[in-house]
Design an enzyme around this catalytic site. Sequence first.
Site, PDB file in Angstrom:
ATOM      1  N   CYS A 137       0.864  -1.166   0.000  1.00  0.00           N
ATOM      2  CA  CYS A 137       0.000   0.000   0.000  1.00  0.00           C
ATOM      3  C   CYS A 137       0.896   1.210   0.000  1.00  0.00           C
ATOM      4  O   CYS A 137       2.109   1.104   0.136  1.00  0.00           O
ATOM      5  CB  CYS A 137      -0.854   0.043   1.266  1.00  0.00           C
ATOM      6  SG  CYS A 137      -2.018  -1.314   1.423  1.00  0.00           S
ATOM      7  N   CYS A 149      12.790  -3.504   3.862  1.00  0.00           N
ATOM      8  CA  CYS A 149      12.427  -4.560   2.897  1.00  0.00           C
ATOM      9  C   CYS A 149      13.327  -4.455   1.669  1.00  0.00           C
ATOM     10  O   CYS A 149      13.289  -3.466   0.932  1.00  0.00           O
ATOM     11  CB  CYS A 149      10.968  -4.385   2.498  1.00  0.00           C
ATOM     12  SG  CYS A 149      10.493  -5.351   1.054  1.00  0.00           S
ATOM     13  N   CYS A 167      11.728 -13.385   2.487  1.00  0.00           N
ATOM     14  CA  CYS A 167      11.131 -14.172   1.401  1.00  0.00           C
ATOM     15  C   CYS A 167      12.196 -14.949   0.612  1.00  0.00           C
ATOM     16  O   CYS A 167      11.866 -15.844  -0.154  1.00  0.00           O
ATOM     17  CB  CYS A 167      10.267 -13.300   0.491  1.00  0.00           C
ATOM     18  SG  CYS A 167      11.053 -11.801  -0.008  1.00  0.00           S
TER      19      CYS A 167
HETATM   20  S1  SF4 Z   1       9.610 -10.872   3.386  1.00  0.00           S
HETATM   21 FE1  SF4 Z   1      10.427 -10.087   1.414  1.00  0.00          FE
HETATM   22  S2  SF4 Z   1       8.806  -8.789   0.561  1.00  0.00           S
HETATM   23 FE2  SF4 Z   1       8.344  -9.129   2.742  1.00  0.00          FE
HETATM   24  S3  SF4 Z   1       9.208  -7.378   3.824  1.00  0.00           S
HETATM   25 FE3  SF4 Z   1      10.745  -9.003   3.851  1.00  0.00          FE
HETATM   26  S4  SF4 Z   1      12.014  -8.661   1.996  1.00  0.00           S
HETATM   27 FE4  SF4 Z   1      10.142  -7.461   1.777  1.00  0.00          FE
END
Ligand code: SF4
Length: 482
Positions: free
Chosen positions: A18, A258, A459
């Site tokens: 978002c 992130c 991820c």
């Molecule tokens: S899991 Fe991956 S997409 Fe989610 S915040 Fe962490 S780096 Fe970003």
Amino acid sequence: MATSILPGEAPDRPQEECAVFGVFSPTDDVARLTCFGLQALQHRGQESAGIAVGDGETVTVMKDLGLVTQIFDEGSLAALQGDVAVGHCRYATSGISDAWFSAQPHMSAIDEVMVALAHNGTLVDTEPIRERLEARGVEFRAGTDSEVACQAIGYYTRETHHLTEGIKQTMELIKGAYAMVLASPTALYAFRDPNGIRPLCLGKLPGDRGWVVSSETCGLDIVGAEFVRDVNPGEIIRINSTGISTLQALEPGPSRGCIFEYVYFARPDSVIDGQSVYQARRAMGRILAEEAPAQADLVLGVPDSGVPGALGFAEASGIEYTDGIVKNRYVGRTFIQPTQEMRQLGVRIKLNPLPSVISGKRLVVVDDSIVRGTTSKKLVEMLRAAGAAEVHLRIVSPPTAWPCFYGVDTPTQGQLIAAVKSNQEMCEYIGCDSLAFISIDGLRRAVGGANHETFCEACFTGDYIVPLPESLTDIAFIKKEK
Ligand code: SF4
């Protein structure tokens, strides 16, 4: 942008989260500025949008399902007058995606005074907080994590008689990823989770006209605001007619911005936590060319986010860069769906290759990520049908083998191709001549200019900084044999 070749297909990218935007200015049309800011940030969410304005007495919100330009016009903006505004565009990661109630900003009444909250991110494990507040008489309508935060702020502000304290107590309770902006009738607040997972920056309008906060710096640029700094992890910023004040509400944890923002989510003209997204993407391509070279005639990028990486790959490898895939920019989520028969006939509504450029050529194709693998498979089929002699797929992120719980919509682990297939199996499934991903070290080097000591890379690695409740992991993770 989420890219699939046909509209209406299961998206083969993590879906943007978002965007939030906020303005405090006694001299400007704050709703109009917010509308522009949200248009610059529309790539982060296209399902709903909203603007709330504080006019000194109360806060009024207008929100709906659809794109910013479908919801707001001159008439609706004229009705939103005041000195403070917050805005939001949403891609649903929690709650019912098409419900009006889930659109933001969320409203909460604090002793007859309204506040409006906009949230980018996902809160983890909000159920106990919801139950606690419900037991104390707080009512919920939307079923989203953001509504829990909004109602908690209302509840703790009523208890403490102080809005900053209400926000602080809420931040002490909630866990997960959040970059939030809040409008009261007279003030703008901005605050960020203690790990700084989702981005949020502060800017200033020229001539001391006021302040702006935005998920990305491209939201500052569009309204002519000058970048001042990023909102610090765990910090609350308050802006009102007396000026700007800040409170380090929570001890900052290990900083974990992130890393996928740089790969895919953010606009290339944004700077996130000190690192240019465009330069990071070019560096990813250069590093990938060193890590996984290929014998080829041309390098091309999958529009839009694969293009800077392709330029970087061409630069480092000496292979010529070309535009070989054209993207139709006017296809949205609400586009009329093709019939099954049309799908089988191979309609190419979103992406179309240029046979005159690629026919007979050995191609390096650079893309940002592979989630399910379905889009990559169709892309390779399309390129071969257009005459490509060889297709070497190069991905500027490591294999996505774990779901995200921090504000990005990814499928469950079992649907992630990298979680269930080896590199060779993925290559065979996709049908390319070779497949390689950047290493996690290579990706870190590419974003090395960012002022985070470490990043969230969950991820790719499965290392989740905010602990996850079993209720979530039981559903999302592949079950391990006991
Ligand atoms: S899991 Fe991956 S997409 Fe989610 S915040 Fe962490 S780096 Fe970003």
